[in-house]
Design a protein around this motif. Sequence first.
Motif, PDB file in Angstrom:
ATOM      1  N   GLY A  76       0.843  -1.200   0.000  1.00 53.92           N
ATOM      2  CA  GLY A  76       0.000   0.000   0.000  1.00 53.92           C
ATOM      3  C   GLY A  76       0.874   1.244   0.000  1.00 53.92           C
ATOM      4  O   GLY A  76       2.100   1.167   0.136  1.00 53.92           O
ATOM      5  N   PRO A  93       3.206   2.789   3.732  1.00 53.46           N
ATOM      6  CA  PRO A  93       4.572   2.551   4.210  1.00 53.46           C
ATOM      7  C   PRO A  93       5.680   2.958   3.236  1.00 53.46           C
ATOM      8  O   PRO A  93       6.856   2.830   3.590  1.00 53.46           O
ATOM      9  CB  PRO A  93       4.599   1.032   4.443  1.00 53.46           C
ATOM     10  CG  PRO A  93       3.544   0.474   3.575  1.00 53.46           C
ATOM     11  CD  PRO A  93       2.536   1.541   3.320  1.00 53.46           C
ATOM     12  N   GLY A 119      -0.566  -0.922   7.612  1.00 56.25           N
ATOM     13  CA  GLY A 119      -1.416   0.181   7.184  1.00 56.25           C
ATOM     14  C   GLY A 119      -2.807  -0.110   7.713  1.00 56.25           C
ATOM     15  O   GLY A 119      -3.004  -1.026   8.521  1.00 56.25           O
ATOM     16  N   HIS A 156      -9.772  -2.403   7.947  1.00 60.04           N
ATOM     17  CA  HIS A 156      -9.069  -3.677   7.794  1.00 60.04           C
ATOM     18  C   HIS A 156      -7.582  -3.516   8.021  1.00 60.04           C
ATOM     19  O   HIS A 156      -7.015  -2.446   7.782  1.00 60.04           O
ATOM     20  CB  HIS A 156      -9.388  -4.353   6.448  1.00 60.04           C
ATOM     21  CG  HIS A 156      -8.722  -3.795   5.229  1.00 60.04           C
ATOM     22  ND1 HIS A 156      -9.424  -3.269   4.169  1.00 60.04           N
ATOM     23  CD2 HIS A 156      -7.423  -3.714   4.875  1.00 60.04           C
ATOM     24  CE1 HIS A 156      -8.574  -2.890   3.218  1.00 60.04           C
ATOM     25  NE2 HIS A 156      -7.359  -3.146   3.624  1.00 60.04           N
ATOM     26  N   ALA A 173      -3.949  -5.796   7.137  1.00 59.17           N
ATOM     27  CA  ALA A 173      -3.589  -6.785   6.117  1.00 59.17           C
ATOM     28  C   ALA A 173      -4.823  -6.901   5.212  1.00 59.17           C
ATOM     29  O   ALA A 173      -5.332  -5.877   4.754  1.00 59.17           O
ATOM     30  CB  ALA A 173      -3.163  -8.106   6.724  1.00 59.17           C
ATOM     31  N   THR A 202     -12.612  -2.383  -0.366  1.00 59.74           N
ATOM     32  CA  THR A 202     -11.198  -2.658  -0.649  1.00 59.74           C
ATOM     33  C   THR A 202     -10.958  -2.739  -2.150  1.00 59.74           C
ATOM     34  O   THR A 202      -9.946  -2.227  -2.656  1.00 59.74           O
ATOM     35  CB  THR A 202     -10.795  -3.981   0.044  1.00 59.74           C
ATOM     36  OG1 THR A 202     -11.016  -3.822   1.448  1.00 59.74           O
ATOM     37  CG2 THR A 202      -9.350  -4.334  -0.215  1.00 59.74           C
ATOM     38  N   ASN A 232      -8.352  -0.306  -4.133  1.00 58.71           N
ATOM     39  CA  ASN A 232      -7.122  -0.857  -4.710  1.00 58.71           C
ATOM     40  C   ASN A 232      -7.173  -1.061  -6.216  1.00 58.71           C
ATOM     41  O   ASN A 232      -6.131  -1.257  -6.846  1.00 58.71           O
ATOM     42  CB  ASN A 232      -6.782  -2.201  -4.047  1.00 58.71           C
ATOM     43  CG  ASN A 232      -6.344  -2.031  -2.601  1.00 58.71           C
ATOM     44  OD1 ASN A 232      -6.416  -0.929  -2.059  1.00 58.71           O
ATOM     45  ND2 ASN A 232      -5.907  -3.104  -1.969  1.00 58.71           N
ATOM     46  N   TYR A 254      -4.930   0.592  -9.079  1.00 62.69           N
ATOM     47  CA  TYR A 254      -3.581   0.141  -9.437  1.00 62.69           C
ATOM     48  C   TYR A 254      -3.591  -0.869 -10.578  1.00 62.69           C
ATOM     49  O   TYR A 254      -2.560  -1.209 -11.133  1.00 62.69           O
ATOM     50  CB  TYR A 254      -2.891  -0.494  -8.227  1.00 62.69           C
ATOM     51  CG  TYR A 254      -2.721   0.467  -7.065  1.00 62.69           C
ATOM     52  CD1 TYR A 254      -1.876   1.576  -7.181  1.00 62.69           C
ATOM     53  CD2 TYR A 254      -3.390   0.283  -5.865  1.00 62.69           C
ATOM     54  CE1 TYR A 254      -1.715   2.466  -6.130  1.00 62.69           C
ATOM     55  CE2 TYR A 254      -3.239   1.169  -4.806  1.00 62.69           C
ATOM     56  CZ  TYR A 254      -2.403   2.261  -4.943  1.00 62.69           C
ATOM     57  OH  TYR A 254      -2.241   3.142  -3.914  1.00 62.69           O
TER      58      TYR A 254
HETATM   59  C1  GLP Z   1      -4.362  -3.031   1.199  1.00 64.45           C
HETATM   60  C2  GLP Z   1      -3.376  -3.874   1.996  1.00 64.45           C
HETATM   61  C3  GLP Z   1      -3.260  -3.382   3.421  1.00 64.45           C
HETATM   62  C4  GLP Z   1      -3.071  -1.883   3.425  1.00 64.45           C
HETATM   63  C5  GLP Z   1      -4.262  -1.209   2.791  1.00 64.45           C
HETATM   64  C6  GLP Z   1      -4.181   0.312   2.799  1.00 64.45           C
HETATM   65  O1  GLP Z   1      -5.671  -3.444   1.353  1.00 64.45           O
HETATM   66  N1  GLP Z   1      -3.717  -5.256   2.015  1.00 64.45           N
HETATM   67  O2  GLP Z   1      -2.177  -4.038   4.061  1.00 64.45           O
HETATM   68  O3  GLP Z   1      -2.912  -1.432   4.745  1.00 64.45           O
HETATM   69  O4  GLP Z   1      -4.330  -1.645   1.450  1.00 64.45           O
HETATM   70  O5  GLP Z   1      -3.390   0.744   1.739  1.00 64.45           O
HETATM   71  P1  GLP Z   1      -2.915   2.238   1.537  1.00 64.45           P
HETATM   72  O6  GLP Z   1      -1.751   2.407   2.453  1.00 64.45           O
HETATM   73  O7  GLP Z   1      -2.511   2.313   0.088  1.00 64.45           O
HETATM   74  O8  GLP Z   1      -4.046   3.116   1.876  1.00 64.45           O
END
Ligand code: GLP
Length: 240
Positions: free
Chosen positions: A37, A40, A131, A137, A139, A160, A164, A167
Amino acid sequence: MEIRIFDTQEEIGAAAGKIICEFTKNNPDCVLGFATGASPVPTYNYMIKQYENGEVSFENIKTFNLDEYCDLPRSHKNSYYTFMHENLFDKIDVKEENIGFLDGNAEEKAESKRYTEAIKAAGGIDIQILGIGRNGHIAFNEPSDEFTGESYKVELTQSTIDANSIYFDDIAMPHYAMTMGIGLIMESKKIVLIATGDKKAQAVYDMVNGPVTPKCPASILQQHSDVVILLDKEAAQKII
Ligand code: GLP
């Protein structure tokens, strides 16, 4: 929970990066848990810089990542395996054989057992970076009726997928993932959670102030004895 609030993502990255680099200097063969994500990435940039400056070596660390998509080859550009190599592993001296990853295409039960045993054999995770999702959530442990244990295959929620899928430009985002369960994450000796931006504000509030409930998986962190939460002002807006 120790909560620290910063002005910029770079400051958060430096704070988390310092925790990791100092620990690694004192414990060169430590076990680090990493997350994917955007959150980090500044932390990984800080670690890379420290490594390039000769301040720290990651040659003897072992790593374990939280999760991986199912139905996606490891070599695909959107796999978490690729993400970690591009954003960290290829730029520091960690050994490939010391990198632990869930295989999203393996048989669920056998893979879960393998991963738990690998973490145990390494001595357990010393520091786990986390994150948080917009729905609380951690992980890929989505809101549900009970807290999860070891690693398992999960169907991702629409929240989710919406967050996501930006990307994924060549194929549809997978709807399943293998993830470390809450029980396994809670066994980490120290947890450093990073959240930035106003889209995380409600999840941060629920994690810190809400009841401990699997409806907000991150709320379980209230019961861990060593958690550091690093926030920017936007993510912290409902708790200050
Ligand atoms: C995904 C990952 C998580 C992460 C979350 C948030 O779902 N599996 O581990 O914490 O995204 O991502 P971002 O940091 O891009 O907001």
